[in-house]
Enzyme design. Structure first.
Site, mmCIF file in Angstrom:
data_model
loop_
_atom_site.group_PDB
_atom_site.id
_atom_site.type_symbol
_atom_site.label_atom_id
_atom_site.label_comp_id
_atom_site.label_asym_id
_atom_site.label_seq_id
_atom_site.Cartn_x
_atom_site.Cartn_y
_atom_site.Cartn_z
ATOM 1 N N TYR A 151 0.838 -1.207 0.000
ATOM 2 C CA TYR A 151 0.000 0.000 0.000
ATOM 3 C C TYR A 151 0.869 1.252 0.000
ATOM 4 C CZ TYR A 151 -3.650 3.257 1.533
ATOM 5 O OH TYR A 151 -4.528 4.319 1.625
HETATM 6 N N1 LIG Z 1 -9.868 5.778 4.700
HETATM 7 C C1 LIG Z 1 -8.591 5.955 4.992
HETATM 8 O O1 LIG Z 1 -8.149 5.738 6.136
HETATM 9 C C2 LIG Z 1 -7.647 6.477 3.941
HETATM 10 C C3 LIG Z 1 -6.458 7.106 4.336
HETATM 11 C C4 LIG Z 1 -5.571 7.564 3.357
HETATM 12 C C5 LIG Z 1 -5.892 7.374 2.029
HETATM 13 N N2 LIG Z 1 -7.048 6.757 1.685
HETATM 14 C C6 LIG Z 1 -7.317 6.538 0.277
HETATM 15 O O2 LIG Z 1 -8.540 7.177 -0.044
HETATM 16 C C7 LIG Z 1 -9.154 6.482 -1.130
HETATM 17 C C8 LIG Z 1 -10.589 6.179 -0.776
HETATM 18 O O3 LIG Z 1 -10.579 5.386 0.402
HETATM 19 P P1 LIG Z 1 -11.891 5.030 1.216
HETATM 20 O O4 LIG Z 1 -11.490 4.974 2.636
HETATM 21 O O5 LIG Z 1 -13.031 5.860 0.797
HETATM 22 O O6 LIG Z 1 -12.108 3.502 0.709
HETATM 23 P P2 LIG Z 1 -13.426 2.618 0.548
HETATM 24 O O7 LIG Z 1 -12.988 1.205 0.607
HETATM 25 O O8 LIG Z 1 -14.476 3.063 1.512
HETATM 26 O O9 LIG Z 1 -13.915 2.987 -0.926
HETATM 27 C C9 LIG Z 1 -13.159 2.630 -2.039
HETATM 28 C C10 LIG Z 1 -14.060 2.512 -3.246
HETATM 29 O O10 LIG Z 1 -13.211 2.138 -4.352
HETATM 30 C C11 LIG Z 1 -13.838 1.093 -5.062
HETATM 31 N N3 LIG Z 1 -12.822 0.252 -5.702
HETATM 32 C C12 LIG Z 1 -11.845 -0.462 -5.085
HETATM 33 N N4 LIG Z 1 -11.146 -1.170 -5.985
HETATM 34 C C13 LIG Z 1 -11.681 -0.899 -7.195
HETATM 35 C C14 LIG Z 1 -11.411 -1.365 -8.514
HETATM 36 N N5 LIG Z 1 -10.456 -2.275 -8.769
HETATM 37 N N6 LIG Z 1 -12.146 -0.866 -9.536
HETATM 38 C C15 LIG Z 1 -13.146 0.021 -9.281
HETATM 39 N N7 LIG Z 1 -13.466 0.460 -8.058
HETATM 40 C C16 LIG Z 1 -12.742 0.004 -7.021
HETATM 41 C C17 LIG Z 1 -14.633 0.308 -4.019
HETATM 42 O O11 LIG Z 1 -15.682 -0.453 -4.613
HETATM 43 C C18 LIG Z 1 -15.133 1.436 -3.112
HETATM 44 O O12 LIG Z 1 -16.379 1.941 -3.531
HETATM 45 C C19 LIG Z 1 -8.298 5.236 -1.382
HETATM 46 O O13 LIG Z 1 -7.420 5.470 -2.453
HETATM 47 C C20 LIG Z 1 -7.523 5.088 -0.092
HETATM 48 O O14 LIG Z 1 -6.307 4.420 -0.277
HETATM 49 C C21 LIG Z 1 -7.936 6.313 2.610
#
Ligand SMILES: NC(=O)c1ccc[n+]([C@@H]2O[C@H](COP(=O)([O-])OP(=O)(O)OC[C@H]3O[C@@H](n4cnc5c(N)ncnc54)[C@H](O)[C@@H]3O)[C@@H](O)[C@H]2O)c1
Length: 244
Positions: A151
């Site tokens: 990641y």
């Molecule tokens: N939540 C956290 O703690 C956090 C912290 C830092 C960065 N981020 C980043 O923020 C972004 C959003 O995170 P989140 O917490 O909302 O995640 P989440 O899991 O709640 O949502 C992610 C969405 O992406 C979609 N997705 C995943 N893989 C996919 C694929 N192969 N094709 C199409 N769609 C796909 C999923 O279906 C989901 O709707 C991500 O890139 C994550 O790495 C999140």
């Protein structure tokens, strides 16, 4: 809520069916944009779009399939704003205990897919002389979280893609920036161990998780015309965790 003007803009938000992406999509609609959600969970994306009203639509897109991204880009029309938000964690394990297939899958979704989406949408933005791209990276990409090498490496790569592409496009009207959030309590937590979640919270000086709406506010500004002299840049939103 401050007013951000996205009137007349067409935005693609990947992974917009839930979590941070849905908060971004909602903020965009509230700011006057039309939004297309690309998500592999087509049913959830449809529900999300319906909840946002007529300015939002959804398309089932598996982002690890280049052809699906290219077809979605062709179908979307003249996209002004691309938010590469979809991401997965791939779970938590020591680097030498990670399955190579999972390592590759995380790089595929978190780094290769944003590249393919940029490749598909940037030429149109250049031709129209305007575009805003925001890549949702992570504080993990700056610091390297233990038990999350795949990641962290994927997000570091996304930061470098942002910097390279930003320089290439400077002068075209297309700006490319990244945000590096600390942990937000979204369904992505289901993909991590409690020990890892506790580790991430302990690292945040504000001693709380990020709210998705807080991330959406920063993304909305970066996606707007108000962001005019920043490109290839990385914007911290980590509650004080980041030291650079
Ligand atoms: N939540 C956290 O703690 C956090 C912290 C830092 C960065 N981020 C980043 O923020 C972004 C959003 O995170 P989140 O917490 O909302 O995640 P989440 O899991 O709640 O949502 C992610 C969405 O992406 C979609 N997705 C995943 N893989 C996919 C694929 N192969 N094709 C199409 N769609 C796909 C999923 O279906 C989901 O709707 C991500 O890139 C994550 O790495 C999140």
């Amino acid at each position: 809520m401050n007013q951000i003007d996205l009137n007349g803009r067409l935005a693609v938000v990947t992974g917009g069916a839930q979590g941070i992406g849905l908060a971004v999509a909602r903020r965009f609609v509230d700011s006057g944009a039309r939004v297309v959600i690309w998500d592999r969970d087509g049913a959830a994306a449809e529900r999300a779009a319906e909840s946002l009203g007529p300015a939002a639509s959804a398309r089932a897109v598996e982002l690890s399939e280049d052809a699906q991204i290219e077809a979605a880009a062709l179908a979307a029309g003249p996209v002004d704003i691309l938010i590469n938000n979809a991401g997965i964690t791939g779970g938590n394990a020591k680097t030498w205990e990670l399955e190579p297939a999972i390592w590759r899958q995380v790089i595929e979704v978190n780094l290769n897919a944003p590249y393919v989406a940029c490749r598909a949408l940037v030429p149109g933005m250049i031709a129209r002389g305007y575009g805003r791209i925001v890549n949702v990276a992570s504080i993990a990409g700056k610091e390297g979280n233990p038990n999350a090498a795949h990641y962290s490496a994927s997000k570091a790569g996304l930061i470098a893609l942002t910097k390279s592409l930003g320089k290439e496009l400077a002068g075209t009207g297309v700006l490319v920036n990244a945000i590096t959030p600390a942990a937000a309590r979204t369904p992505i937590f289901d993909q991590m161990t409690q020990e890892h979640i506790d580790y991430m919270l302990a690292k945040i000086p504000m001693n709380r998780f990020l709210e998705p709406d807080e991330a959406a506010a920063l993304v909305a500004w970066l996606a707007s015309e108000d962001c005019a002299f920043s490109t290839g840049a990385v914007f911290d939103i980590s509650g004080g965790r980041a030291t650079y």
